[in-house]
Design an enzyme around this catalytic site. Structure first.
Site, PDB file in Angstrom:
ATOM      1  N   HIS A   7       0.827  -1.212   0.000  1.00  0.00           N
ATOM      2  CA  HIS A   7       0.000   0.000   0.000  1.00  0.00           C
ATOM      3  C   HIS A   7       0.862   1.262   0.000  1.00  0.00           C
ATOM      4  CE1 HIS A   7       0.901   0.961   4.213  1.00  0.00           C
ATOM      5  NE2 HIS A   7       0.764  -0.337   4.465  1.00  0.00           N
ATOM      6  N   GLU A  31      -2.540  -6.891   7.428  1.00  0.00           N
ATOM      7  CA  GLU A  31      -1.284  -6.809   8.178  1.00  0.00           C
ATOM      8  C   GLU A  31      -1.356  -7.687   9.423  1.00  0.00           C
ATOM      9  OE1 GLU A  31       1.798  -6.736   8.515  1.00  0.00           O
ATOM     10  OE2 GLU A  31       2.213  -4.653   7.950  1.00  0.00           O
TER      11      GLU A  31
END
Length: 218
Positions: free
Chosen positions: A17, A90
């Site tokens: 990202h 994550e």
């Protein structure tokens, strides 16, 4: 384990990202849902432009905002809508989430030592071990590969996820010190054929402005 088709090469583009304010502050995000900053939005658009001619057939993304917004920006450039892959979130860093690395080290010295030393079974308090994360991430990676024999697909994900995928593809232990970079919006290509994984390119940043931040710590 998902059985991978044996005769057709599948290529997977892994995109971290774009940058967030917490990345810039060296603050541990984990599964706290932080959005992109202005730099991150520019990086996401740049990654999309870079992948426009890559022949991407499907686009997957972690459902956390920083990854999903990056994926939407990439999808706008390549003409695809992202599919949610929560397994690519994550790592859950438990009580470390929201702290800078220095704050985590000061408040939880024993836990930080286990984290920094890559103790694969250490799960923080209210967190997740590397072993557990490895299982969820690689299981989804193999599922995506099996669904797209002979195609190229992209997955937008996170620094910690890229960390374990790199080790999985190269056959390196989770405890091994990191010997590769994980820049924001960096582009990484892996492939699989005959059930064998290959690392093709890693940490491409030619599409970005200088200064893309590495995932810390190494």
């Amino acid at each position: 384990m998902v059985e991978i088709p044996t005769t057709r090469l599948t290529r997977i583009c892994l995109v971290r990202h774009g940058e967030t304010e917490w990345n810039a502050e060296r603050r541990i995000q984990g599964q706290i849902d932080i959005g992109l900053n202005e730099t991150g939005r520019r990086q996401a658009a740049a990654a999309g432009r870079w992948l426009k001619q890559a022949g991407i057939a499907a686009l997957y993304s972690s459902d956390l905002k920083r990854a999903w917004t990056t994926a939407e920006s990439i999808g706008a450039e390549i003409g695809l809508s992202p599919k949610a892959a929560p397994e690519m979130r994550e790592r859950r860093y438990g009580v470390f989430e929201g702290l800078t690395y220095d704050e985590a080290r000061a408040r939880y010295p024993d836990g930080y030592g286990a984290f920094e030393g890559r103790n694969a079974e250490y799960a923080f308090e209210n967190g997740e071990s590397l072993t557990a994360m490895f299982a969820r991430v690689t299981g989804k990676l193999e599922e995506i590969a099996a669904a797209h024999p002979g195609q190229s697909v992209a997955i937008v994900l996170h620094g910690g996820v890229l960390d374990v995928i790199n080790r999985f593809v190269r056959g390196n232990p989770l405890e091994m010190p990191r010997d590769f970079l994980i820049p924001n919006a960096g582009i990484n290509w892996i492939s699989v054929v005959d059930g064998r994984w290959h690392l093709d390119t890693w940490g491409e940043t030619e599409h970005l402005e200088p200064g893309a931040l590495d995932e810390l710590p190494s």
